[in-house]
Design a protein around this motif. Structure first.
Motif, PDB file in Angstrom:
ATOM      1  N   UNK A   3      50.525  18.140  67.114  1.00 27.29           N
ATOM      2  CA  UNK A   3      50.342  19.580  66.965  1.00 27.29           C
ATOM      3  C   UNK A   3      51.612  20.338  67.307  1.00 27.29           C
ATOM      4  N   UNK A   4      51.650  21.578  66.871  1.00 31.46           N
ATOM      5  CA  UNK A   4      52.795  22.435  67.148  1.00 31.46           C
ATOM      6  C   UNK A   4      52.841  22.749  68.638  1.00 31.46           C
ATOM      7  N   UNK A   5      54.003  22.542  69.235  1.00 35.01           N
ATOM      8  CA  UNK A   5      54.118  22.795  70.671  1.00 35.01           C
ATOM      9  C   UNK A   5      55.328  23.645  71.013  1.00 35.01           C
ATOM     10  N   UNK A   6      56.037  24.162  70.017  1.00 35.25           N
ATOM     11  CA  UNK A   6      57.179  25.017  70.296  1.00 35.25           C
ATOM     12  C   UNK A   6      57.162  26.232  69.373  1.00 35.25           C
ATOM     13  N   UNK A  10      56.274  26.566  65.314  1.00 37.34           N
ATOM     14  CA  UNK A  10      55.439  27.543  64.601  1.00 37.34           C
ATOM     15  C   UNK A  10      56.183  28.087  63.378  1.00 37.34           C
TER      16      UNK A  10
END
Lengths: 256, 255
Positions: A3-6, A10
């Motif tokens: 998943x997107x974590x930064x 995004x």
């Protein structure tokens, strides 16, 4: 894929085309009627949005920006944008409760649990002039044995879209599930209610200037980052009874 | 020590890995008994509902409130969301004081700090029968000094969930309370007055009825207190009216 974590992540998802907008709109021309125990009436100000199924390559919808424009200049109003879980419906004529879903199981601070929510009712078939009172039986935020609320008087002739919040038994702040609901009293009561469990997404204020709405940025302003599944429901409610026509949109980034 | 406040990337990473706690609470603030210059100046109500922070997973040390919204049907007021600590209570019939907790130690910006309440409130937790009672609390101040006193003359028969801010009546130079150690009362035949120490997480300033108010702790010059599992969030309203409220907030996990 992780998943997107930064923040760059995004932006990269947007650049790769993993984004979407969903419209918010509705016209509610009839003022809401207060529910017993509430200090003021509430009403739906936007129709229910059903998110589409997740497309390929997307694990969740992340709402990042919500904007709402209200054409009614009579009074400034807060529009509360919430995730909706249908906990059940009540036909007050019989009365007949039709069970809905439980509040979802989510991971909160590293723990998988059934979350809880405030319960807001919505009149989906108009009530007659003598609708009586309602109670709900529910499992509270801690999952305790079901208990029943004190009766709340329904608003006479409450129109479709009229809304209100259910007063739970002290000290409860939310429900995981409604096990049943019923209507008492009234005279040949008619009408249908939906019980929504709500998880908040945003709050947008409209002003007394027509068509001047508001925007909430959920990432870099107040941080309220959530991941929504496909087919989830989103709705908009307002306090007060001023008729309104709203339009707007929600911008989503597709999580990887 | 947690790192979630170091960058948006860390915030996003923890939000994804551990999940936020997001709630909407709907309820009523009562119309409280009016404060006077002898008991807090600003009229205040405490909500009958409190939020108990649920347990955390092993990789989560604390959470932080990063988003808070409130809507009421009142004009002109302020809603405070705060970590709430029961510092003790006095039985207004017998005069018996029961001690509560001491304000906690928290790690703030890397330092372990013995906190003191930023707002100290005496709340009617069961309706009081008394004629303008003089209530004198003895407390330990923000620096750990003991034996100072705070005296307030409450209104007669103060109603349930009425709150009276003690801060203006602390000893000269004192700004907060670590603990309440004793309390006396001059009159009363029923009721309970409870002392709460508050660490505010969000102030929502409400100018207009039915218009929402916002608090974005990340974007404001505000000490962000780490929230531990099991702690209590209390909700207070500086306003004299009985009003509906819808409080919405999000807590982000720290590592």
């Amino acid at each position: 894929m992780a998943p997107v974590t930064t923040y760059d992540g995004l932006l990269a998802r947007i650049g790769s085309g993993y984004w979407a907008t969903q419209p918010i709109y509705d016209f509610n021309g009839t003022a809401g009627v207060i529910l017993g125990g509430n200090g003021v009436a509430m009403m739906r100000s936007g129709r229910t949005m059903d998110l589409p199924a997740l497309p390929g390559g997307v694990s969740a919808y992340i709402p990042t920006m919500i904007g709402i424009n209200d054409s009614n200049a009579a009074a400034a109003t807060a529009h509360m944008v919430v995730r909706l879980i249908s906990l059940g419906t009540l036909d007050i004529s019989t009365p007949t409760f039709t069970n809905g879903s439980n509040m979802p199981t989510v991971t909160e601070a590293g723990v998988s649990r059934t979350t809880c929510g405030a319960v807001w009712i919505e009149v989906t078939t108009a009530l007659n002039a003598t609708p009586g009172s309602i109670t709900i039986t529910y499992n509270d935020q801690d999952g305790n044995t079901a208990e029943t609320t004190t009766a709340q008087a329904l608003g006479a002739s409450a129109p479709v879209g009229s809304s209100g919040w259910i007063a739970l038994n002290a000290p409860d702040i939310g429900v995981r599930d409604i096990t049943t609901a019923t209507r008492t009293g009234g005279t040949t009561p008619t009408g249908v209610l939906t019980f929504w469990g709500v998880i908040p997404l945003a709050l947008i204020n409209s002003t007394t200037t027509a068509n001047l709405g508001g925007v909430e940025n959920l990432i870099t302003s107040g941080f309220n980052c959530q991941r929504l599944a496909g087919s989830e429901k989103i709705g908009v409610f307002a306090i007060g009874t001023t008729i309104k026509a709203i339009s707007g949109s929600i911008f989503f980034v597709g999580d990887s | 020590m947690g790192t979630v406040l170091n960058s948006y990337d860390t915030l996003l990473s923890q939000n994804s890995a551990q999940g936020p706690i997001v709630r909407c609470i709907s309820g009523l603030f009562v119309s409280p008994s009016a404060a006077t210059v002898n008991c807090g100046y600003n009229t205040l109500a405490r909500a009958a509902l409190q939020f108990t922070v649920p347990s955390y997973g092993g990789a989560v040390s604390n959470t932080y409130m990063t988003w808070c919204r409130a809507v009421t049907n009142q004009n002109l007021g302020a809603i405070v969301v705060a970590l709430e600590y029961n510092l003790g209570n006095i039985n207004m019939s017998t005069g018996t004081f029961t001690a509560g907790v001491t304000m906690p130690t928290k790690t703030i910006e890397g330092s372990s700090i013995q906190t003191s309440s930023m707002l100290t409130v005496a709340v009617v937790t069961s309706a009081i029968t008394a004629t303008t009672p003089l209530v004198t609390a003895t407390y330990t101040d923000q620096d750990g000094n003991t034996g100072n006193s705070c005296a307030m003359t409450l209104p007669s028969a103060a109603g349930l969930n009425s709150g009276f801010v003690m801060t203006p009546h602390l000893a000269s130079g004192d700004t907060g309370v670590r603990a309440v150690t004793a309390c006396t009362k001059s009159a009363g035949s029923a009721g309970t007055l409870t002392f709460f120490g508050l660490l505010p997480l969000a102030f929502n300033l409400n100018a207009t009825a039915n218009v929402g108010c916002t608090s974005d702790p990340l974007a404001t010059p505000w000490p962000m207190f780490p929230i531990a599992a099991g702690e209590t969030l209390g909700f207070y309203n500086f306003n004299s009216s009985a009003v509906d409220f819808h409080l919405m907030f999000a807590l982000q996990p720290d590592n």
